[in-house]
Structure formats: structure tokens, C-alpha cells
Design an enzyme around this catalytic site. Structure first.
Site, PDB file in Angstrom:
ATOM      1  N   HIS A   1       0.815  -1.228   0.000  1.00 31.46           N
ATOM      2  CA  HIS A   1       0.000   0.000   0.000  1.00 31.46           C
ATOM      3  C   HIS A   1       0.848   1.279   0.000  1.00 31.46           C
ATOM      4  O   HIS A   1       0.332   2.362  -0.254  1.00 31.46           O
ATOM      5  CB  HIS A   1      -0.941   0.038   1.212  1.00 31.46           C
ATOM      6  CG  HIS A   1      -2.018  -0.992   1.168  1.00 31.46           C
ATOM      7  ND1 HIS A   1      -2.926  -1.079   0.131  1.00 31.46           N
ATOM      8  CD2 HIS A   1      -2.339  -1.996   2.029  1.00 31.46           C
ATOM      9  CE1 HIS A   1      -3.763  -2.086   0.352  1.00 31.46           C
ATOM     10  NE2 HIS A   1      -3.424  -2.662   1.496  1.00 31.46           N
TER      11      HIS A   1
ATOM     12  N   ASP B   1      -4.973 -12.983   2.709  1.00 28.46           N
ATOM     13  CA  ASP B   1      -6.234 -12.474   3.257  1.00 28.46           C
ATOM     14  C   ASP B   1      -7.408 -12.722   2.308  1.00 28.46           C
ATOM     15  O   ASP B   1      -8.533 -12.308   2.590  1.00 28.46           O
ATOM     16  CB  ASP B   1      -6.137 -10.999   3.649  1.00 28.46           C
ATOM     17  CG  ASP B   1      -5.274 -10.190   2.726  1.00 28.46           C
ATOM     18  OD1 ASP B   1      -4.827 -10.705   1.683  1.00 28.46           O
ATOM     19  OD2 ASP B   1      -5.038  -9.002   3.036  1.00 28.46           O
TER      20      ASP B   1
ATOM     21  N   ASP C   1      -2.487 -10.403  -2.837  1.00 34.49           N
ATOM     22  CA  ASP C   1      -3.114  -9.960  -1.593  1.00 34.49           C
ATOM     23  C   ASP C   1      -4.579  -9.597  -1.876  1.00 34.49           C
ATOM     24  O   ASP C   1      -4.921  -9.174  -2.981  1.00 34.49           O
ATOM     25  CB  ASP C   1      -2.347  -8.742  -1.060  1.00 34.49           C
ATOM     26  CG  ASP C   1      -2.813  -8.300   0.315  1.00 34.49           C
ATOM     27  OD1 ASP C   1      -2.149  -8.664   1.303  1.00 34.49           O
ATOM     28  OD2 ASP C   1      -3.828  -7.567   0.417  1.00 34.49           O
TER      29      ASP C   1
ATOM     30  N   HIS D   1      -6.235  -7.085  -0.885  1.00 37.01           N
ATOM     31  CA  HIS D   1      -6.397  -5.650  -1.151  1.00 37.01           C
ATOM     32  C   HIS D   1      -5.555  -5.232  -2.349  1.00 37.01           C
ATOM     33  O   HIS D   1      -4.455  -5.737  -2.554  1.00 37.01           O
ATOM     34  CB  HIS D   1      -5.972  -4.842   0.079  1.00 37.01           C
ATOM     35  CG  HIS D   1      -6.723  -5.189   1.320  1.00 37.01           C
ATOM     36  ND1 HIS D   1      -6.251  -6.128   2.229  1.00 37.01           N
ATOM     37  CD2 HIS D   1      -7.908  -4.762   1.793  1.00 37.01           C
ATOM     38  CE1 HIS D   1      -7.136  -6.235   3.220  1.00 37.01           C
ATOM     39  NE2 HIS D   1      -8.146  -5.422   2.981  1.00 37.01           N
TER      40      HIS D   1
END
Lengths: 343, 343
Positions: free
Chosen positions: A160, A285, A196, A198
Site C-alpha cells: 500500500h 487475506d 493480496d 487488497h
């Protein structure tokens, strides 16, 4: 497969993150990496060794100098202003605001971040420089050893973080720092596959105008999920980078049937690109029991992801990102690595 | 001086705001308005009456339709997703992100806000529409009565809210809504003097390209203080509005000696502009004991601010903004109004 790991990750141990309208103990916690390490040893995945020290130059190849300097002193300044608590920002320079760097520590936390879920603690600087070194050491080992794959058990995660923005538990973008290191050490083309849950907004932002780094991301649709404001299908790169960014946003509830189709398309694009090195932003995740996510992958699906990545036949550098189902993070992560190894 | 007040403000009673790295009970709390009301009655400032209902059209003259719709349903959607807690956002679309409106409630909270200090509660919608009506009723009363001044005891405050952004305890920009109402009801030129400790970024953003509304703000320097990313001296307006925005940022520790010089300059600019109506964004967080501020005004300084504003000789609409020294908020606010009245 060789794993690089540093116990310094434990120094990133924030008290709180802002989530669901509450300050909760961070889902991104030391136990995550410990459980992955335990599982690596349990199944005998391979040797585990510590990182070397690459200094800050490779980090500064990706992150702005002022951003790096800010992170180094942020907690000291916060402590002087607010006492010995974790540093969280107050507000953010959204649309209509100027992008000016304030003097006060609260102002600079606001300038350099985009959420309130990423506490800066007394140990953050040590942990994030160690995490970058874990990524860099893995990169160097992959190059020097001639092994098919290396695993950098990075923590805090990185995908991120942008050139001058931290958030989403991420400070330095480990996978981008490693990708740049490969470029600076002989690789002409590098691909990053981000699995991931996200969107890897930071990696995309950093690489968006480059054709020497292909970025492929599979993730929850940003219209439903953090980080919300990047990760759409129509983000395909800019300038020199046009055509070298590929997003596969998928809706909440996505299970293997749909996920695997996106995975195959992403892998096909990487094969077509024919990079010298593949980096994998390894998040688990997407697991059905992840407490902050809404995908439905099973533990055995991670094994299959590893197999399909291996089929590319590329030197592959796995770099740890997210995954918050603490009890299964070890199994799921090592399943992916073992899936790669078994073939 | 007549005061407009609605008890509906009490419905904005959040549990927490994110400040100094903690979730604390909001400094912006119902007791603030209650203490001002008590002081008005104690000194016999004048009559107090409730607001009329102006509907949403005057609000939509300032705020985007989608923003108003979002605020109306936000807490219901939050409750459906997260249960009956206050809604706080997760992250923000800062530089480098796209300005797209997500589907999910968390995503829309993120899109429409710029801090995590402004909880949306079950009562927020009722409180903010009442607060806008308090401002509008005061505006209409000032026009219809021919009085020299009216006080709208607005709560929640408004000056941080922009066309489609809420934050800083503010949802609808009450003073901007009232200013627009004056413009739509016969006033050719309107001035807004903002004496709140924090820069009135929302009012500036809304009025920045307009010459029919002069905005003058005295506030803590944004390089030190919230909202950090607007409020600099060189922000003087844009396009048609060039020259009609005037900021007086002052450093932490500012007391009356320096403050009064900025005040006089601001007032001189308003006199030169010769508006039909003056609106005052009345904050008293410049007070020396304010718990979240760093100016050093004394209670009697507010009386003098009122006197100097009165000397402009303009019909004046006072609209309540900030002030968090609960015990003295009544005295300080009413001092300013009484200073205006006494002359």
C-alpha cells in the site's frame, strides 16, 4: 525454498488501528510473522536466515528522500509533542486541499499518510528498515544462488505504500524496493504479481508509468473494499507504462471458481511479458476466514496458486504482504510456497 | 440581540473522535451549545427562539446533491454493515488516488470526509439539518427585522465542510448556506469574517472563485495546525474570486497584541469591500484555555472583537463555530455578542 526473516519485525507492535469506527488492536500484529515462521519450520520448507544491511539507498530508489527522513524521526517528534503513545494522523489533504508539507508532526503525519490504521511506534523505524532488508536480501539471494525461488518473510508489509505515502499497515514498499534492486542488478524486465486481497495501490502508483515493471493485481473490488480509490480494471498504466498495469477487481464473496480465472489471465499476461524475474506480493487475506476480508479461498487453493505461479518457469521472489486469520496464516502462506516447490 | 437555537443539536452526541492518536469523547459536544444558551439567558442578551424549516434547497445551493443524500442515509447504511455504533471513515483519497465514489458505506465515508474526528451518529442528520435551519432562520430574521445583528447558535458547526466534504466536526457549512441565502434574497455583496481558531477551509473552498462573497479568516497557521493544507496567506482567490479571499495565519502562542493587528486589517478589507451583509463565523477556540488550541486570547478580548466588528456599521449575522473550553465558552461567546451590542 530459502526464507529470509528478521525478528526486528516484532518492534512494529502498535496498540491500535482505526477500523469499523473503533480503535482496535491492529490486525497486522507480530504473531502473523511468527506463525508463518513456525509453519515453515514445521514442514521443513527450507533454511531460514537473517537479512543483510543494504542501507537506505535501495529504499530511496523508490521512496522520496523527505518521506524516508520523516519516517525516521516521526515517532521521536510525536513523543515530544504527545508523550509515549503510537502516532496516528488527524486529517488528510484530500481533493481541494494543497499538497504542502506542514512543520508540525501532526501535520506531517497527515501529509504522508492516507489512513488511520497504521500506527507509528517507537520501533517502527527499526522494523521497516529490517523488512526492506529482508526483501533486498531475498532478491540478492535469488540472483546469486540461482535458486528457483526465495521467500522474504517481510513484516510490516509494503504494497500500500507509495513514493511518499504510508498506510494500510505499510511504510516502505518492500516488493517495489526489491523489484528496483533486480532492475539495478541486471534484470531488464521484472513482473510483480500481487495476490493480496487488497489492491496493491502503492506498487501500482510507483510503477504506473514504467514498462520495465509489469504490475498484475488480483484483489477485492475497490468500489467495495479498501483502498477504494485505486484498483479498477481501466487503470492500465500511463505514458511509457501504458499497457503494463493489469487489475483484476473481484466482488465480495469471490471463491476459487472466479478467482482462478483471473489468476490464469494474470499469469498469461506475465508469460507474454516474459520477465527476467517474477516477484509475488504474497497475501493470504483472500482466505475464507480472514477477519477483515470477504473472499472465500480455501487453504488448498493457496497450494494451487503456488503451482500455477511455478508453471511460469521464472525465478520467483515471494514477498510477504497481508493475511489476518492468525491461526491459518502459517498453513496458507506455506501452502503457496510448497505448491511452488512440489512441482 | 436575538438568538436562534434548536435543541436538536443534542442529537449530535458522538462517542469518539480520533485525536492525538486516541479515540476520545468528542471535544465538540452538546454541553457547548447548552453553556452558550445558559449564558445568553443569564446576561439577558435578548430573546431566544427556534428555527423555521427551510427544507434542503438552500443547503443544496452550497452542497452537492449526492453529498446531501449521502449524509441523510449514511448512519442507516453504517448500522446495517457494522451495528449501532458511530460511523468513522477508514482511509482517504489523497494525492495520487482517483476521485471515484465507492458503493460500500465505508468507501463513501472515506470519499466524503477528510478526517476521523467527525462521527456520524443516529442523530446526525436531524442535528445538521436543524443547524442549517438555525443559520437560515437567523439570516431571514436579520433581513426581515432590520435589527443590527442576529446570533445563530449553530451546532454542529460548519466552516470546515466543503461542497462535498465533511470533517472537523462540520457537515453542512452553515455560514456559507446563510451567505448564499442573503445573496438569493437581495444582497449584492456579502462578507464572511471567520474568527474561529482553525482556518475555515470549507468556506474558502466554497467561495474561492466568487467575488460576490468576500472571505476573511484569522486562524492558527496551517503549517502548525489543523486543517494544515489550506489557510496560507498566498491563497487570495481564483478566477472571478481573485482578491476576494484573505487569510491571516498566525503562529501558536498568538495573543491579543498580534491578533488585534490581523483583526484590524481584516476589518479594513471588509470596510473597503462594503458588503450589504456581514456574517461572522464565531469561534472562541482562540481562548487561552482552549484544550485543543494554542492561542492566548483572554475573555475580555472577545468583547473587544465584538466592538470592532460593530464599528463596521453593517447588518451582522453571527454564526456559531468552534470553542472547546466548556466552562468559558458561554462567557467568551456572549462577550463577543455583548461587545457588539454595547456600542
Amino acid at each position: 525454498m530459502h526464507t529470509i526473516y528478521s525478528a526486528d519485525h516484532k518492534l512494529q507492535d502498535g496498540k491500535f488501528e482505526l477500523i469499523d469506527g473503533q480503535l482496535l488492536p491492529p490486525f497486522e500484529c507480530p504473531k502473523r510473522a511468527e506463525n508463518v515462521l513456525d509453519r515453515i519450520n514445521e514442514v521443513g520448507l527450507g533454511a531460514v536466515s537473517g537479512p543483510g544491511d543494504f542501507g537506505l539507498d535501495p529504499v530511496r530508489r523508490i521512496h522520496d528522500v523527505d518521506f524516508v527522513d520523516f519516517l525516521r524521526t516521526a515517532h521521536d517528534e510525536w513523543r515530544a509533542a504527545h508523550g509515549d503513545t503510537d502516532a496516528l494522523p488527524l486529517n488528510w489533504p484530500c481533493r481541494g486541499f494543497r499538497q504542502v508539507i506542514p512543520e508540525s508532526i501532526d501535520g506531517r503525519l497527515s501529509y504522508y499518510s492516507f489512513d488511520a490504521g497504521t500506527p507509528i511506534t517507537a520501533g517502527t523505524w527499526t522494523a521497516i528498515t529490517a523488512s526492506a532488508n529482508v526483501a533486498l536480501t531475498g532478491a540478492k539471494m535469488l540472483k546469486d544462488s540461482g535458486d528457483r525461488a526465495v521467500f522474504s518473510l517481510c513484516r510490516p508489509p509494503g504494497h500500500h505504500a507509495a513514493k511518499n505515502l504510508y498506510a494500510g499497515y505499510c511504510f516502505f514498499n518492500n516488493v517495489a524496493v526489491a523489484a528496483q534492486w533486480f532492475r539495478d542488478n541486471g534484470a531488464a524486465k521484472v513482473a510483480i504479481l500481487d495476490v493480496d486481497y487488497h489492491h496493491g495501490n502503492g506498487t501500482q502508483m510507483i510503477m504506473y508509468d514504467r514498462s520495465d515493471v509489469l504490475f498484475v493485481s488480483l484483489h477485492a473490488h475497490p468500489t467495495q473494499e479498501y483502498p477504494f480509490f485505486l484498483g479498477y480494471e481501466d487503470e492500465t498504466g500511463d505514458g511509457e507504462g501504458a499497457g503494463f498495469n493489469l487489475n483484476f477487481p473481484m466482488r465480495w464473496g469471490t471463491a476459487w471458481d472466479v478467482y482462478s480465472q483471473s489468476l490464469d489471465k494474470g499469469i498469461a499476461r506475465i508469460a507474454e511479458y516474459a520477465p527476467d524475474i517474477l516477484l509475488v506480493s504474497l497475501g493470504v487475506d483472500t482466505f475464507k476466514k480472514d477477519p477483515i476480508s470477504h473472499f472465500k479461498l480455501e487453504s488448498e487453493d493457496f497450494t494451487e496458486i503456488g503451482r500455477r505461479i511455478e508453471a511460469l518457469g521464472l525465478p520467483t521472489h515471494f514477498v510477504m504482504e497481508g493475511g489476518y486469520a492468525i491461526d491459518e496464516i502459517g498453513v496458507n502462506t506455506v501452502n503457496m510456497l510448497a505448491g511452488f516447490e512440489e512441482t
